[in-house]
Motif scaffolding. Sequence first.
Motif, PDB file in Angstrom:
ATOM      1  N   HIS A 332       0.801  -1.222   0.000  1.00 39.50           N
ATOM      2  CA  HIS A 332       0.000   0.000   0.000  1.00 39.50           C
ATOM      3  C   HIS A 332       0.836   1.275   0.000  1.00 39.50           C
ATOM      4  CE1 HIS A 332      -3.941  -2.137   1.211  1.00 39.50           C
ATOM      5  NE2 HIS A 332      -3.932  -1.846  -0.067  1.00 39.50           N
ATOM      6  N   GLN A 333       2.124   1.141  -0.308  1.00 41.19           N
ATOM      7  CA  GLN A 333       2.897   2.332  -0.638  1.00 41.19           C
ATOM      8  C   GLN A 333       2.438   2.908  -1.968  1.00 41.19           C
ATOM      9  OE1 GLN A 333       5.049   3.912   1.414  1.00 41.19           O
ATOM     10  NE2 GLN A 333       4.412   2.345   2.895  1.00 41.19           N
ATOM     11  N   ASN A 334       1.567   2.158  -2.691  1.00 39.67           N
ATOM     12  CA  ASN A 334       1.060   2.698  -3.954  1.00 39.67           C
ATOM     13  C   ASN A 334       0.281   4.001  -3.745  1.00 39.67           C
ATOM     14  OD1 ASN A 334      -1.163   1.549  -2.729  1.00 39.67           O
ATOM     15  ND2 ASN A 334      -1.810   0.347  -4.490  1.00 39.67           N
ATOM     16  N   GLY A 335      -0.296   4.181  -2.567  1.00 47.98           N
ATOM     17  CA  GLY A 335      -0.979   5.440  -2.274  1.00 47.98           C
ATOM     18  C   GLY A 335      -0.133   6.390  -1.451  1.00 47.98           C
ATOM     19  N   GLN A 336       1.112   5.990  -1.157  1.00 40.02           N
ATOM     20  CA  GLN A 336       1.967   6.803  -0.294  1.00 40.02           C
ATOM     21  C   GLN A 336       3.266   7.168  -1.024  1.00 40.02           C
ATOM     22  OE1 GLN A 336       1.630   7.853   2.968  1.00 40.02           O
ATOM     23  NE2 GLN A 336      -0.066   6.720   3.801  1.00 40.02           N
ATOM     24  N   SER A 337       4.375   6.506  -0.661  1.00 43.90           N
ATOM     25  CA  SER A 337       5.669   6.900  -1.227  1.00 43.90           C
ATOM     26  C   SER A 337       5.721   6.708  -2.744  1.00 43.90           C
ATOM     27  CB  SER A 337       6.803   6.115  -0.560  1.00 43.90           C
ATOM     28  OG  SER A 337       6.603   4.726  -0.660  1.00 43.90           O
ATOM     29  N   LEU A 338       5.008   5.709  -3.263  1.00 44.60           N
ATOM     30  CA  LEU A 338       5.020   5.511  -4.715  1.00 44.60           C
ATOM     31  C   LEU A 338       4.252   6.615  -5.440  1.00 44.60           C
ATOM     32  CD1 LEU A 338       4.658   1.627  -4.992  1.00 44.60           C
ATOM     33  CD2 LEU A 338       6.709   3.019  -5.370  1.00 44.60           C
ATOM     34  N   SER A 339       3.200   7.145  -4.805  1.00 47.30           N
ATOM     35  CA  SER A 339       2.496   8.301  -5.382  1.00 47.30           C
ATOM     36  C   SER A 339       3.396   9.531  -5.373  1.00 47.30           C
ATOM     37  CB  SER A 339       1.215   8.592  -4.588  1.00 47.30           C
ATOM     38  OG  SER A 339       0.198   7.674  -4.920  1.00 47.30           O
ATOM     39  N   LYS A 432      14.431  13.232 -14.238  1.00 47.76           N
ATOM     40  CA  LYS A 432      13.191  12.442 -14.127  1.00 47.76           C
ATOM     41  C   LYS A 432      13.221  11.238 -15.071  1.00 47.76           C
ATOM     42  CE  LYS A 432      10.095  16.013 -12.402  1.00 47.76           C
ATOM     43  NZ  LYS A 432       8.799  16.703 -12.558  1.00 47.76           N
ATOM     44  N   VAL A 433      12.556  10.165 -14.623  1.00 46.19           N
ATOM     45  CA  VAL A 433      12.545   8.914 -15.372  1.00 46.19           C
ATOM     46  C   VAL A 433      11.211   8.769 -16.109  1.00 46.19           C
ATOM     47  CG1 VAL A 433      11.553   7.521 -13.512  1.00 46.19           C
ATOM     48  CG2 VAL A 433      13.127   6.455 -15.132  1.00 46.19           C
ATOM     49  N   GLY A 434      11.192   7.911 -17.096  1.00 49.47           N
ATOM     50  CA  GLY A 434       9.974   7.700 -17.872  1.00 49.47           C
ATOM     51  C   GLY A 434       8.965   6.828 -17.154  1.00 49.47           C
ATOM     52  N   ALA A 435       7.778   6.732 -17.735  1.00 55.93           N
ATOM     53  CA  ALA A 435       6.680   5.993 -17.118  1.00 55.93           C
ATOM     54  C   ALA A 435       6.965   4.500 -16.993  1.00 55.93           C
ATOM     55  CB  ALA A 435       5.406   6.202 -17.937  1.00 55.93           C
ATOM     56  N   TRP A 436       7.895   3.994 -17.777  1.00 55.95           N
ATOM     57  CA  TRP A 436       8.191   2.561 -17.747  1.00 55.95           C
ATOM     58  C   TRP A 436       8.597   2.099 -16.351  1.00 55.95           C
ATOM     59  CZ3 TRP A 436      13.035   1.181 -16.144  1.00 55.95           C
ATOM     60  CH2 TRP A 436      14.013   2.169 -16.153  1.00 55.95           C
ATOM     61  N   ALA A 437       9.195   2.998 -15.558  1.00 53.09           N
ATOM     62  CA  ALA A 437       9.633   2.620 -14.214  1.00 53.09           C
ATOM     63  C   ALA A 437       8.442   2.276 -13.333  1.00 53.09           C
ATOM     64  CB  ALA A 437      10.445   3.752 -13.588  1.00 53.09           C
ATOM     65  N   LEU A 438       7.371   3.071 -13.427  1.00 53.38           N
ATOM     66  CA  LEU A 438       6.169   2.791 -12.645  1.00 53.38           C
ATOM     67  C   LEU A 438       5.460   1.538 -13.149  1.00 53.38           C
ATOM     68  CD1 LEU A 438       4.607   6.329 -12.148  1.00 53.38           C
ATOM     69  CD2 LEU A 438       5.570   4.854 -10.386  1.00 53.38           C
ATOM     70  N   ILE A 439       5.435   1.363 -14.457  1.00 48.86           N
ATOM     71  CA  ILE A 439       4.781   0.183 -15.031  1.00 48.86           C
ATOM     72  C   ILE A 439       5.466  -1.083 -14.546  1.00 48.86           C
ATOM     73  CG2 ILE A 439       4.298  -1.055 -17.179  1.00 48.86           C
ATOM     74  CD1 ILE A 439       3.992   1.720 -18.519  1.00 48.86           C
ATOM     75  N   ALA A 440       6.798  -1.100 -14.555  1.00 45.63           N
ATOM     76  CA  ALA A 440       7.542  -2.275 -14.086  1.00 45.63           C
ATOM     77  C   ALA A 440       7.297  -2.526 -12.602  1.00 45.63           C
ATOM     78  CB  ALA A 440       9.035  -2.082 -14.353  1.00 45.63           C
ATOM     79  N   THR A 441       7.297  -1.455 -11.801  1.00 41.37           N
ATOM     80  CA  THR A 441       7.083  -1.596 -10.358  1.00 41.37           C
ATOM     81  C   THR A 441       5.710  -2.182 -10.065  1.00 41.37           C
ATOM     82  OG1 THR A 441       8.521   0.300  -9.903  1.00 41.37           O
ATOM     83  CG2 THR A 441       6.989  -0.352  -8.167  1.00 41.37           C
ATOM     84  N   TYR A 442       4.674  -1.629 -10.709  1.00 39.75           N
ATOM     85  CA  TYR A 442       3.310  -2.100 -10.447  1.00 39.75           C
ATOM     86  C   TYR A 442       3.071  -3.508 -11.002  1.00 39.75           C
ATOM     87  CZ  TYR A 442       1.663   2.242  -8.392  1.00 39.75           C
ATOM     88  OH  TYR A 442       1.476   3.301  -7.545  1.00 39.75           O
ATOM     89  N   PHE A 443       3.823  -3.882 -12.022  1.00 42.33           N
ATOM     90  CA  PHE A 443       3.720  -5.253 -12.516  1.00 42.33           C
ATOM     91  C   PHE A 443       4.124  -6.234 -11.411  1.00 42.33           C
ATOM     92  CE2 PHE A 443       5.869  -9.006 -14.228  1.00 42.33           C
ATOM     93  CZ  PHE A 443       4.858  -9.558 -14.995  1.00 42.33           C
ATOM     94  N   PHE A 444       5.281  -6.000 -10.810  1.00 41.70           N
ATOM     95  CA  PHE A 444       5.742  -6.878  -9.727  1.00 41.70           C
ATOM     96  C   PHE A 444       4.763  -6.862  -8.551  1.00 41.70           C
ATOM     97  CE2 PHE A 444      10.076  -6.105 -11.620  1.00 41.70           C
ATOM     98  CZ  PHE A 444      10.328  -7.431 -11.945  1.00 41.70           C
ATOM     99  N   LEU A 445       4.307  -5.673  -8.160  1.00 44.38           N
ATOM    100  CA  LEU A 445       3.423  -5.571  -7.000  1.00 44.38           C
ATOM    101  C   LEU A 445       2.079  -6.244  -7.246  1.00 44.38           C
ATOM    102  CD1 LEU A 445       4.104  -1.910  -5.777  1.00 44.38           C
ATOM    103  CD2 LEU A 445       4.813  -4.039  -4.683  1.00 44.38           C
TER     104      LEU A 445
END
Length: 529
Positions: A332-339, A432-445
């Motif tokens: 649930h860092q998806n709504g916290q530090s990841l946001s 700043k990094v591209g959106a691919w970083a978030l896509i990869a992170t959320y894939f694993f999560l």
Amino acid sequence: MFKNHPKGLLAAALSNMGERFGYYIMNAVLVLFLCSKFGISDETSGLIYSVFYCGIYVLSLVGGIIADRTHNYKGTIMSGLIVMALGYAALSVPILATPQNSTGLLIFTCVALFFIAFGNGLFKGNLQAVVGQLYDNFEAEAAKKGEAELKAAKDKRDSGFQIFYVFINIGGLVAPFVAPLLRSWWLRTHDLVYNAQLPALCHKYLNEGANMAADQLENLKELAVQVGATVGEGFDFSAFCQNYLQIFNEGVHYSFIASVCAMVISLIIFIATKKIFPTPGKKVKAANAAEEVVEVKVSPEEKAAMAKEIKQRMAALFAVLGICVFFWLSFHQNGQSLSLFARDFVKTDKVAPEIWQAINPFFVITLTPIIMLIFGSLAKKGKIISTPKKIAMGMGITAMAYLFLMILSSVCGYPSGEAFKALPVAEAESMKVGAWALIATYFFLTVAELFISPLGLSFVSKVAPKSMQGLCQGLWLGATALGNLFIWVGPVMYNKMDLWQCWLVFLVICVVAMSVMLGMVKWLERVTK
């Protein structure tokens, strides 16, 4: 999809999808909205979010107790939708926060969040209980036709809940787009554009004025030009900041009207179809009237054996719940530090940071059938993976998400979030990094979620003593609440540590939890046989 399932499943799924749509509109923006509206720190916003998220699960216990004692599940569900609608309506009022009214307005916002959490508690678990009751009746009817029909009916329960879960995520997939799109549209109507960093600088200027640090004032000037202001001699920064904050947050406030509408739609669907759903209160009264008390003599040895088995089962349950606390803390860092990471370190000139939360439900919808197919194929080959092993694997996959973020942050040389926001605008943009970083992170999560969340519920149902099913499901919600209560540590570390160190902490938590779970697998498998 709904063929050979109870006919109330579609109505329940649609009611839940509408409610989840409204909820995820708010959930996607909450941390960033609190920061932009009140100018509070990421840490304070994260703490409010943590308490709110914890409250949802704690109050689900209250909602379950109310429905169990009154046997009025339908009435409790409808009350929950109404209470949530009131909370969202309160959030939709666009009042500008000023130094004079900020404290009272923040308290008002927290009260609105309590209404949403309490309404969610009345609704969330009880609608799931109603779906379970649909399948209880479905199986009872099948049993009258024979053993083969009963087995076929029982096999439908898991897939029914998976359908129900997919509908939750359909609402969650669409919802994160609503608030950012409304906010950007509202800014455009006032000849302004969206910028994620500007609200914090506006609040800082309004609080400090001429005492604002020179480098931060320079950043404010540059961003003001970027969003459409003409900054020249005698430019009134105070008026600009007030105006930008007002318009910026009005767009988010108006998105909560969509949440109110979603609650109303869910309520209409539920009222229109509630006759389809079972009424367990009538069954309880009938069963009590017909019940005959039969004394059964149990030897002391049998009592001791039963007590020992219950003790082992509860020990196994608490062991798994302890592991799951750390999963929810990390997930649930998806709504916290990841946001916050999406807001600060990811290029958001074309896509607002809140929208990236749609990645998780998208992956849930697309990956669920693939994972089901893999598990089914292994089962046919006799290579069945036990539930405890799957949970351990889920913790390992969660660790991979944070390993990826740690390596990325180390390679890119990312400082803490606080230090990054103090950098000159041009320098920060270049890092700043591209959106691919978030896509990869959320894939694993998301893969980790599919290994742990539904399978954790399955484990609870397997290990819970028959006389303690309700209590054990409540303990599962309690473990989720406990994990959510501590998710505020994410923003604290995010702003105080180099970013790779922040992600390293979550990586270590997940690896330790996975190792402990693997060490308990054989014992847990014995207990659940």
